[in-house]
Every structure is written in C-alpha cells, then in structure tokens.
Design a protein around this motif. Structure first.
Motif, PDB file in Angstrom:
ATOM      1  N   ALA A  59      14.113   1.673  -3.037  1.00 11.84           N
ATOM      2  CA  ALA A  59      14.515   1.686  -4.439  1.00 11.84           C
ATOM      3  C   ALA A  59      13.519   2.482  -5.273  1.00 11.84           C
ATOM      4  CB  ALA A  59      14.625   0.258  -4.971  1.00 11.84           C
ATOM      5  N   ILE A  60      13.865   2.620  -6.537  1.00 13.65           N
ATOM      6  CA  ILE A  60      12.979   3.238  -7.524  1.00 13.65           C
ATOM      7  C   ILE A  60      12.400   2.129  -8.399  1.00 13.65           C
ATOM      8  CG2 ILE A  60      12.829   4.926  -9.396  1.00 13.65           C
ATOM      9  CD1 ILE A  60      13.669   6.078  -6.673  1.00 13.65           C
ATOM     10  N   VAL A  61      11.135   2.262  -8.736  1.00 13.41           N
ATOM     11  CA  VAL A  61      10.521   1.319  -9.672  1.00 13.41           C
ATOM     12  C   VAL A  61      10.880   1.764 -11.082  1.00 13.41           C
ATOM     13  CG1 VAL A  61       8.357   0.433 -10.605  1.00 13.41           C
ATOM     14  CG2 VAL A  61       8.633   0.703  -8.133  1.00 13.41           C
ATOM     15  N   GLU A  62      11.753   0.989 -11.724  1.00 15.80           N
ATOM     16  CA  GLU A  62      12.116   1.322 -13.103  1.00 15.80           C
ATOM     17  C   GLU A  62      10.973   0.950 -14.044  1.00 15.80           C
ATOM     18  OE1 GLU A  62      15.458  -0.560 -15.709  1.00 15.80           O
ATOM     19  OE2 GLU A  62      16.271   1.234 -14.737  1.00 15.80           O
ATOM     20  N   ILE A 113       6.547   4.813  -1.024  1.00 20.74           N
ATOM     21  CA  ILE A 113       6.948   5.963  -0.207  1.00 20.74           C
ATOM     22  C   ILE A 113       6.559   7.267  -0.896  1.00 20.74           C
ATOM     23  CG2 ILE A 113       8.937   7.191   0.767  1.00 20.74           C
ATOM     24  CD1 ILE A 113      10.352   4.470   0.988  1.00 20.74           C
ATOM     25  N   ALA A 114       6.805   7.349  -2.203  1.00 19.38           N
ATOM     26  CA  ALA A 114       6.463   8.550  -2.981  1.00 19.38           C
ATOM     27  C   ALA A 114       6.057   8.103  -4.376  1.00 19.38           C
ATOM     28  CB  ALA A 114       7.643   9.508  -3.044  1.00 19.38           C
ATOM     29  N   LYS A 115       4.786   8.307  -4.717  1.00 18.61           N
ATOM     30  CA  LYS A 115       4.264   7.840  -5.999  1.00 18.61           C
ATOM     31  C   LYS A 115       4.515   8.879  -7.082  1.00 18.61           C
ATOM     32  CE  LYS A 115       0.563   5.380  -6.023  1.00 18.61           C
ATOM     33  NZ  LYS A 115      -0.845   4.933  -5.905  1.00 18.61           N
ATOM     34  N   ALA A 116       5.048   8.435  -8.216  1.00 15.95           N
ATOM     35  CA  ALA A 116       5.275   9.318  -9.357  1.00 15.95           C
ATOM     36  C   ALA A 116       3.982   9.475 -10.152  1.00 15.95           C
ATOM     37  CB  ALA A 116       6.366   8.744 -10.262  1.00 15.95           C
ATOM     38  N   GLU A 117       3.840  10.620 -10.803  1.00 15.44           N
ATOM     39  CA  GLU A 117       2.690  10.814 -11.673  1.00 15.44           C
ATOM     40  C   GLU A 117       2.796   9.835 -12.849  1.00 15.44           C
ATOM     41  OE1 GLU A 117       2.374  14.852 -12.883  1.00 15.44           O
ATOM     42  OE2 GLU A 117       2.030  15.616 -10.859  1.00 15.44           O
ATOM     43  N   PRO A 118       1.661   9.318 -13.287  1.00 10.46           N
ATOM     44  CA  PRO A 118       1.703   8.300 -14.354  1.00 10.46           C
ATOM     45  C   PRO A 118       2.213   8.842 -15.691  1.00 10.46           C
ATOM     46  CG  PRO A 118      -0.561   8.906 -13.831  1.00 10.46           C
ATOM     47  CD  PRO A 118       0.289   9.529 -12.775  1.00 10.46           C
ATOM     48  N   GLN A 119       1.994  10.135 -15.946  1.00 16.84           N
ATOM     49  CA  GLN A 119       2.441  10.730 -17.200  1.00 16.84           C
ATOM     50  C   GLN A 119       3.626  11.653 -16.934  1.00 16.84           C
ATOM     51  OE1 GLN A 119       1.355   9.918 -20.224  1.00 16.84           O
ATOM     52  NE2 GLN A 119      -0.092   8.465 -19.306  1.00 16.84           N
ATOM     53  N   SER A 179       6.031   3.931 -12.934  1.00 10.16           N
ATOM     54  CA  SER A 179       7.487   4.011 -13.031  1.00 10.16           C
ATOM     55  C   SER A 179       7.991   5.277 -12.351  1.00 10.16           C
ATOM     56  CB  SER A 179       7.922   4.019 -14.497  1.00 10.16           C
ATOM     57  OG  SER A 179       7.565   2.817 -15.123  1.00 10.16           O
ATOM     58  N   GLU A 180       9.180   5.184 -11.764  1.00  7.75           N
ATOM     59  CA  GLU A 180       9.870   6.269 -11.060  1.00  7.75           C
ATOM     60  C   GLU A 180       9.324   6.503  -9.652  1.00  7.75           C
ATOM     61  OE1 GLU A 180      12.729   7.764 -12.164  1.00  7.75           O
ATOM     62  OE2 GLU A 180      12.499   6.180 -13.650  1.00  7.75           O
ATOM     63  N   SER A 181       8.376   5.684  -9.199  1.00  6.25           N
ATOM     64  CA  SER A 181       7.906   5.786  -7.813  1.00  6.25           C
ATOM     65  C   SER A 181       8.983   5.250  -6.870  1.00  6.25           C
ATOM     66  CB  SER A 181       6.612   4.994  -7.624  1.00  6.25           C
ATOM     67  OG  SER A 181       5.571   5.536  -8.401  1.00  6.25           O
ATOM     68  N   VAL A 182       9.015   5.829  -5.663  1.00 12.45           N
ATOM     69  CA  VAL A 182       9.970   5.400  -4.633  1.00 12.45           C
ATOM     70  C   VAL A 182       9.268   4.384  -3.744  1.00 12.45           C
ATOM     71  CG1 VAL A 182      11.509   6.148  -2.779  1.00 12.45           C
ATOM     72  CG2 VAL A 182      11.012   7.691  -4.690  1.00 12.45           C
ATOM     73  N   GLY A 242       0.818  -1.205   0.000  1.00 14.42           N
ATOM     74  CA  GLY A 242       0.000   0.000   0.000  1.00 14.42           C
ATOM     75  C   GLY A 242       0.853   1.256   0.000  1.00 14.42           C
ATOM     76  N   ASP A 243       0.184   2.404   0.121  1.00 11.41           N
ATOM     77  CA  ASP A 243       0.860   3.700   0.137  1.00 11.41           C
ATOM     78  C   ASP A 243       1.132   4.105   1.584  1.00 11.41           C
ATOM     79  OD1 ASP A 243       0.575   3.785  -2.601  1.00 11.41           O
ATOM     80  OD2 ASP A 243      -1.283   4.942  -2.542  1.00 11.41           O
ATOM     81  N   LEU A 244       2.381   4.426   1.870  1.00 15.88           N
ATOM     82  CA  LEU A 244       2.737   4.869   3.215  1.00 15.88           C
ATOM     83  C   LEU A 244       2.372   6.333   3.411  1.00 15.88           C
ATOM     84  CD1 LEU A 244       6.284   3.281   3.690  1.00 15.88           C
ATOM     85  CD2 LEU A 244       4.109   2.481   4.628  1.00 15.88           C
TER      86      LEU A 244
END
Length: 568
Positions: A109-112, A191-197, A156-159, A68-70
């Motif tokens: 980590a980062i989600v590539e 930890i930190a969600k990246a915007e999808p676009q 992608s790019e989410s922590v 889930g989202d922290l």
C-alpha cells in the motif's frame, strides 16, 4: 637628527594584547580554546552514550526483524516469500461478507499519512487506489516502541509492505473509505521511501478547482494549488483518489461504448493519424516532418470511416486520438483529445443512426450510474453538481435546429435562423430543455447546411429548393448531441454519391478540390457503389467532464495538451 627623533615619538603604540602575542597566545584565546575543547568532549560523550543506548535498544528490540527499509527490489536474487499467496487488496478485504476479525493479511500500500500518537501508539492510513484503511501500531511485549516510532515517521506517499491482523474498530473510522475495519500492524517494511518534501501535497490536490470565470478561494486555511501547478506536477496530482476515480470512469465510458456497439454488430477499426495532405480543409491541422517531405496529424478519422463503409464494412467504430490546431484556450478545448467514432450504413433514413446513437448514450449513462457509482459519488463529493437528469428510453428530447432557435428567441435571445450557436447560447438552450423536458441530454437535428462540413447531406427539402446562386442555403441531415447544454458529439448523414459529393465540395462555403492529393482517393471510393451511411464523433473527455461536473476538460485528460502545454 632631532627631526627624525620627533617623528619616531609620534608612532602609535601597539595594543598590549598584540605585544603579549609575540610571547604566546593571549589568556582570552586560551580560555576560548579550552571551552571549545570541553564542548567537543561533551558532544562526543553524548554521541557515544546515545550510540551505546541505541545499540542496547537495538539489541533488546523485540521487533527488529519486523520493520525497516527493504533492499531495492531487483538488487538481490528473487526468492519467493511464504506470504506471497496470502496477499490481498483492500477492496477485496472490504467486500468480504464473513467476519474477518483476527484474520492475518498481507498487502502492499501507500502511506497516505502517518503520525505518532504517543510513545506506544502510532496511526497509519494505508491507501490502494481509492480505498483507504486505518492501521494501528501499538507497543506490547511483542512489538517495540522503536517500531511504533518508525511507523509514525514514514513519509507520506512511501510504498510499504504490511503484515497485520484485521479487527473491527470500536467506532467507525470516518477518515477512511473502509470504516468498519482497521488493521493492527505486526510487520511493516518500506519498499520505496518518498522524499519528505513534495512539490505539492496530494491532499491539497484533492480540493475543488474553480469553474471558468470563478475566483480561487482559500479552503480552510489550506494552500491554494492552481490548475497550472497541478498539471506541472501531474504525477503527484494524479495520485489523488478523485483522479483515480475520474480515469476509472473515463475507461468505463470507452468500455461501455465498445460493449454496446459490439452487441449491435460493429467492428473496431484503426485508421491513420499521419496524412499526406489536410483532408477536411481549414487551417486547424498540425504539420510534422516526414522524412524528406511533410505530413499532417489527422483532425478526425471521418474520411477513413466512410471509405470503410464503401469497402463493405457496414458498421465500424474507433477509439483514438484527435488533433486540432485551434488556438482555443477555454475550459472545454484541447489540442489533442480522444475520439469515440462510429459510422454505419442505414436502410431507409438517417434517423435510424440517430436513434442508435441515442440508445448508445443512454447505455453509457446508465452504465456509469450503476457500475461506476462509487467513483461518480467520490468525484461529485468534491465537485458538487446536480445528478445527471436522464430521459426514459425512447424519450430523448430531439429538437430541430429551428425549434431550438425559437426556444432561445422566446427566452429573449436575439439570433438569426441560420446562425451557429455560441457556447452561451448552447448552455442557455440546455437549461431551457432541462426545464421543459427534465433531461440534461438532448439532440439538436437538421443544422443549417452552411455551418456543416462539405460531406454533409443536404436535407430533402433543401435539395428540392436548390438555388445555384445560393447553394448553401437551407438545412442538412446533421445533428449534435448535448450534455448539460454543451456539445459532446457532432454527426450527420454523409454524401455517398461521388458526383454529388464533387459538386458539394466545389460549392461549399469553404470550397475544396475533389482532385486534390488529400481528397482524391476519398472521392474515388464512392465511384464503385457505396450504401447510404451516417455516423458521429464523440469527445470522450467532454463526456467525463460533463457527467462529473468538472470545471475544466483538462482534468479529464491524463497529460493534457492545449495551445500552451506540451509537458509533462
């Protein structure tokens, strides 16, 4: 009256539906309303069923506490986690010698990239720096399908924070840098969600850019991301693994520069970048407001390095920004770059300094080959360039300027004895030196006096033949260093006698006043006894660009500045 009666008969009859509307809604309107009501009821029922199913699934989700989202870090009181001491880097994990199969690990980590392979299986590539590893999220009696779906949908790019077991894959994972291991995810938190676009994709920024004068070609159907687009979105661009490698190498050059010189007794210095007057003549200075007056950004620390030699600091070095207000929009020029500068007193001849500089550069090159091989190989896998050809210690090709001119003439170039070398001439000479001496690194010594700064010492032969009517004829005790046929360093023996310095300042090709505000203190520094000295200034970004074969020096600057760019 008859006329009025005829007019009333000509009025158009209202539509039948409109007449019926006076008594209530039409049949078609009632039918439409009924359909819309039925549709809304079905939608509400479907939503209720989905909500009930989700609630039931959530209630039966065996992994609901494991993903889930922290909450935003810092938004709640800090409580140390039990696994804090267990956290490991992917580099450490890959370098462990013992069998780590089944070992529990925790890492950020980062989600590539993430993808759902099936309802019960997702794959996630995790990245730290230039290291990547494959993560497997597989449904079981202890890991729910909901968690599998969640993992595969992380942008992608989410922590993320990962808790996993290390395993050996059945086959090497070729899509990651760590190929002999993978992690089987047990817990996964965002930890930190990246915007999808994103404005651009990191993987698109990891493809090569064309060289100067070359056209950008489409790469396997992927979008073309130009240098300008990359620099406009530099934060995302810098996330590329090759960029992390480039700037690790750049930091390594600075480290090696300082390491070698400290071993030779040099001391680090920090000289001013704000000057009250232009110090080296010419118009290539930036003017800035300074309270009620104006100031200028330093073109180099040159004059201050020499003043430190006069102040009895016999060996000084500096790493700092250099500003040049030159409207040069080429692939190798910046208006702000990093200078690696040094100055030292010598005993008998300025070639003592040239030799030290040669040894310094060989130390840097060999250090990059050994300590930074991984990063070098990664970048060169994108920008395919021949390995940098190095001479043996003590065998650096050192040519006089006249010898270099003759080599060019022998190759068909028309050039005068004292003409400054153009960029094409430099590259051509570099190719000739490589062919003859087998080295991408060489030194050109004894430059013409007329094309060097006013503080450059004329050669002994030039001084012996001095002609007051032609004070700038002849050669000087100056030198440039080259990599792959491009200049990376300019240096010389400096004039250390105040009287002779004043004379040269007045008779230089572009004369300067030794009593001017920007030069008076500099000249006075040599009136009190100063040892002979020489040095040089090296362009850090140029070394990185030419070592790695980058097509543009801007790629070796985190946030480059050129005549058209002041942001980001």
């Amino acid at each position: 009256m008859a006329e009025q009666s005829n007019n009333s008969q000509e009025l158009p009859e209202r539509p039948k539906e409109e007449q019926e509307g006076e008594k209530g809604p039409s049949k078609s309107a009632l039918k439409k309303a009924a359909k819309e009501k039925e549709k809304a009821e079905k939608a509400a029922k479907r939503q209720a069923e989905e909500a009930a199913k989700k609630a039931a699934d959530d209630a039966n989700d065996v992994s609901k506490e494991d993903y889930g989202d922290l909450p935003m870090l810092g938004s709640q009181p800090y409580v140390p986690h039990a696994d804090s001491a267990k956290r490991i880097s992917l580099t450490e994990l890959a370098q462990q010698n013992e069998d780590v199969s089944g070992k529990e690990v925790t890492f950020r980590a980062i989600v590539e990239n993430a993808r759902n392979q099936a309802a019960k299986l997702s794959f996630v590539v995790f990245r730290q720096g230039i290291s990547t590893i494959q993560g497997v999220v597989a449904a079981s009696d202890k890991l729910s399908r909901q968690m599998v779906k969640f993992a595969g949908s992380i942008p992608s790019e989410s922590v993320v924070l990962v808790h996993a077991l290390v395993e050996k894959p059945k086959e090497a994972v070729k899509s990651t840098t760590i190929q002999h291991l993978e992690v089987h995810v047990k817990q996964l938190f965002v930890i930190a969600k990246a915007e999808p676009q994103l404005p651009m994709q990191v993987e698109d920024a990891e493809r090569p850019l064309p060289g100067e004068g070359e056209e950008q070609v489409e790469n396997e159907g992927r979008p073309i991301v130009t240098l300008n687009t990359r620099l406009n979105n530099r934060v995302i661009d810098l996330r590329g693994k090759h960029n992390h490698a480039i700037f690790t190498i750049k930091d390594g050059v600075t480290l090696l520069f300082q390491e070698y010189l400290r071993s030779k007794g040099f001391i680090g210095a920090n000289t001013p970048r704000l000057l009250g007057a232009p110090s080296e003549g010419g118009a290539s200075v930036f003017e800035v407001s300074y309270f009620a007056t104006k100031a200028f950004l330093a073109q180099s620390p040159q004059l201050y390095k020499q003043m430190l030699i006069a102040a009895r600091f016999e060996k000084v070095m500096e790493v700092g920004p250099i500003f040049r207000a030159e409207n040069s929009n080429t692939a190798r020029h910046l208006t702000e770059f990093t200078g690696l500068d040094l100055e030292m007193a010598f005993e008998e001849d300025y070639h003592e300094v040239v030799t030290l500089l040669e040894e310094l550069m060989l130390f840097i090159f060999n250090g990059l080959r050994t300590r930074y091989k991984l990063e070098t190989d990664l970048v060169r896998s994108i920008y395919h360039v021949e390995d940098f050809a190095l001479p043996a210690a003590g065998s650096v090709p050192r040519l006089t300027f006249a010898e270099g001119i003759q080599m060019l003439r022998d190759d068909g170039v028309e050039i005068g004895d004292f003409d400054d070398l153009s960029t094409p001439d430099e590259k051509r000479l570099g190719a000739l030196v490589l062919k003859k001496y087998g080295s991408d690194f060489y030194v050109l010594d004894q430059y013409p006096l007329a094309i060097r700064p006013f503080y450059t010492m004329p050669s002994a032969e030039t001084q012996a033949k001095y002609d007051a009517s032609k004070p700038n004829d002849g050669y000087s005790n100056s030198y440039d260093f080259f990599m792959r046929g491009q200049e990376i360093m300019s240096g010389a023996q400096r004039i250390h006698d105040a009287g002779f310095l004043e004379k040269r300042m007045k008779e230089h090709v572009t004369p300067v006043d030794p009593k001017s505000e920007g030069l008076r203190d500099y000249v006075n520094a040599f009136r009190y006894g100063c040892p002979p000295h020489a040095g040089g200034g090296i362009g850090l970004e140029r070394i990185v660009m030419l070592w790695l074969g980058l097509p543009n020096v801007r790629l070796a600057s985190l946030f480059p500045r050129d005549p058209g760019r002041l942001a980001p």
